[in-house]
Write an enzyme that holds these catalytic residues in place. Sequence first.
Site, PDB file in Angstrom:
ATOM      1  CG  HIS A   6      -6.216 -42.572 -29.384  1.00 26.79           C
ATOM      2  ND1 HIS A   6      -5.818 -42.375 -30.267  1.00 26.79           N
ATOM      3  CD2 HIS A   6      -6.799 -43.441 -28.705  1.00 26.79           C
ATOM      4  CE1 HIS A   6      -5.216 -43.711 -30.194  1.00 26.79           C
ATOM      5  NE2 HIS A   6      -5.993 -44.318 -29.281  1.00 26.79           N
ATOM      6  CG  ASP A  36      -2.326 -41.357 -29.021  1.00 20.80           C
ATOM      7  OD1 ASP A  36      -2.757 -40.470 -29.268  1.00 20.80           O
ATOM      8  OD2 ASP A  36      -1.980 -42.840 -29.725  1.00 20.80           O
TER       9      ASP A  36
HETATM   10  C1  GAR Z   1     -11.438 -40.282 -35.560  1.00 20.87           C
HETATM   11  O1  GAR Z   1     -11.765 -41.937 -34.753  1.00 20.87           O
HETATM   12  C2  GAR Z   1      -9.835 -39.974 -34.333  1.00 20.87           C
HETATM   13  O2  GAR Z   1     -10.641 -40.743 -32.855  1.00 20.87           O
HETATM   14  C3  GAR Z   1      -8.840 -40.699 -35.164  1.00 20.87           C
HETATM   15  O3  GAR Z   1      -9.015 -40.394 -36.082  1.00 20.87           O
HETATM   16  C4  GAR Z   1     -10.866 -40.258 -36.413  1.00 20.87           C
HETATM   17  C5  GAR Z   1     -10.685 -39.227 -37.360  1.00 20.87           C
HETATM   18  O4  GAR Z   1     -11.450 -39.140 -37.894  1.00 20.87           O
HETATM   19  N1  GAR Z   1      -7.934 -40.463 -34.158  1.00 20.87           N
HETATM   20  C6  GAR Z   1      -6.696 -40.700 -34.089  1.00 20.87           C
HETATM   21  O5  GAR Z   1      -6.914 -42.007 -34.452  1.00 20.87           O
HETATM   22  C7  GAR Z   1      -5.233 -41.106 -34.065  1.00 20.87           C
HETATM   23  N2  GAR Z   1      -4.380 -41.231 -33.228  1.00 20.87           N
HETATM   24  P1  GAR Z   1     -13.126 -38.088 -38.865  1.00 20.87           P
HETATM   25  O6  GAR Z   1     -11.549 -37.765 -39.749  1.00 20.87           O
HETATM   26  O7  GAR Z   1     -13.939 -38.652 -39.436  1.00 20.87           O
HETATM   27  O8  GAR Z   1     -13.052 -37.000 -37.340  1.00 20.87           O
END
Ligand code: GAR
Length: 194
Positions: free
Chosen positions: A111, A147
């Site tokens: 997160h 979360d």
């Molecule tokens: C990441 O920043 C992760 O922390 C977030 O989505 C992004 C995925 O990036 N997750 C959330 O917000 C979950 N609530 P990525 O596809 O480039 O790994």
Amino acid sequence: MRVAILGSGRGSNAEAILSAQAAGRLGRARVVGIFSDVADAGILALGPRFGVPATFVDPAPFRTKLEGDGEARFVAAVSAVHPDMVVLAGFMRVLKPGFLGAFEGRIINLHPSLLPRFPGLDAVGQALRAGAKVTGCTVHRVTAVIDGGAIIAQTEVPIGEGETHDSLAQKVHAAEHALLPSVIARLSGAGAAA
Ligand code: GAR
């Protein structure tokens, strides 16, 4: 330790995990499957690049949660790779008891904030709007509380003067790319990644 990765987007964190594995920095962990609820998500393109099966699983009928038929399809697809750990790397759906129960105690989530601050959507924007001086990223165990599961590890990211959503998101992503593979390596029982 067999690892399944679930994601909905670009997959930069899945790429960081697979790159760490290729470099011998993922301890005893080995990625055995990538799964997405979005048919054209970038994360699925990592499969052929890294030689890991990557599968779109139809999440219907709901839009923001995984329940009903879609949940059953995910449980079946992920169970088929026999994971010891399920890593949520940008998986943007709320998990319900069917999936949580199938992989109980084995699911971790990434997160983009220092939980318990800024849970939910757009955590980077939330931190900026709150005028926080520091934010970061968290890896935590997944429970029915969104979360809200036990925190495993966090990295702080300072918020500079004149920081934009883009610049801060980039810094948080960089922190995530280091944190998540090192946590997986540690949980695999093989010590922290170099
Ligand atoms: C990441 O920043 C992760 O922390 C977030 O989505 C992004 C995925 O990036 N997750 C959330 O917000 C979950 N609530 P990525 O596809 O480039 O790994």
